[in-house]
Design a protein around this motif. Structure first.
Motif, mmCIF file in Angstrom:
data_model
loop_
_atom_site.group_PDB
_atom_site.id
_atom_site.type_symbol
_atom_site.label_atom_id
_atom_site.label_comp_id
_atom_site.label_asym_id
_atom_site.label_seq_id
_atom_site.Cartn_x
_atom_site.Cartn_y
_atom_site.Cartn_z
ATOM 1 N N SER A 141 47.962 37.869 46.612
ATOM 2 C CA SER A 141 47.780 39.019 45.736
ATOM 3 C C SER A 141 46.379 39.596 45.897
ATOM 4 C CB SER A 141 48.010 38.599 44.289
ATOM 5 O OG SER A 141 46.894 37.881 43.817
ATOM 6 N N LEU A 142 46.192 40.778 45.337
ATOM 7 C CA LEU A 142 44.873 41.399 45.326
ATOM 8 C C LEU A 142 43.864 40.512 44.620
ATOM 9 C CD1 LEU A 142 45.555 45.114 44.433
ATOM 10 C CD2 LEU A 142 44.564 44.240 46.525
ATOM 11 N N HIS A 158 42.332 37.863 46.723
ATOM 12 C CA HIS A 158 41.337 38.393 47.639
ATOM 13 C C HIS A 158 40.053 38.789 46.908
ATOM 14 C CE1 HIS A 158 39.578 40.460 50.993
ATOM 15 N NE2 HIS A 158 39.543 41.584 50.318
ATOM 16 N N ASP A 159 40.190 39.425 45.751
ATOM 17 C CA ASP A 159 39.035 39.922 45.028
ATOM 18 C C ASP A 159 39.257 39.802 43.520
ATOM 19 O OD1 ASP A 159 36.766 41.156 44.130
ATOM 20 O OD2 ASP A 159 37.224 43.126 44.962
ATOM 21 N N PRO A 177 42.062 44.819 51.043
ATOM 22 C CA PRO A 177 42.940 43.682 50.770
ATOM 23 C C PRO A 177 43.606 43.212 52.065
ATOM 24 C CG PRO A 177 43.953 45.707 50.002
ATOM 25 C CD PRO A 177 42.574 46.057 50.486
#
Length: 162
Positions: A2-3, A6-7, A100
């Protein structure tokens, strides 16, 4: 992935961005959904990653920045695949954001390469470059059922009303 994997700061930055201007509940997409959009005047098709949505606006990641005031048309296919939800929107802000790993504009890794990478336990390479977090305001608010349809393909978390 998921996003948020990543962040993780994305929810915080999205929540803080222009929070004092929000009148509606906003929902952050945890498993990002892909949306299609066309930017005026060329109306060339682009694909972005949905980050958040509310009745009056949407935030998404795009490969290139858009100027404030730019008019665009966006379209998201409902989970059934039979319908789409579309709106005209105006860009309110565009700011840099990490790319992403599953961005729809990135070249796809061939399946065989992906298979061998997993077998040998190698990490996927981190995307290089920069994406843009674009915030837009709709010309007409979304109805509650449209918001639910938009959020259906991705897990969503309500982040409140400012």
């Amino acid at each position: 992935m998921s996003l948020l994997d990543h962040d993780p700061s994305l929810i915080e930055s999205a929540s803080l961005a222009s929070a004092e201007l929000r009148r509606d509940a906003r929902y952050v997409c945890i498993d990002a959904g892909v949306l299609r959009l066309a930017v005026r005047p060329e109306f060339r098709g682009r694909r972005g990653v949905m980050v958040d949505v509310s009745a009056r606006g949407i935030g998404f990641l795009l490969e290139h920045a858009l100027e404030a005031g730019t008019v665009l048309v966006f379209e998201v296919r409902t989970p059934s695949g039979m319908e789409t939800i579309g709106r005209i929107a105006r860009v309110r802000h565009s700011r840099p954001n990490p790319v992403p790993p599953d961005a729809p504009w990135l070249p796809r890794t061939p399946a065989l390469s992906e298979f061998f990478r997993r077998i040998f336990g190698q990490q996927a390479s981190t995307p290089v470059g920069q994406a843009w977090l674009v915030g837009c305001e709709f010309d007409q608010p979304l109805h509650e059922d449209e918001i639910k349809q938009l959020l259906d393909p991705c897990q969503a978390q309500r982040v409140g009303v400012a």
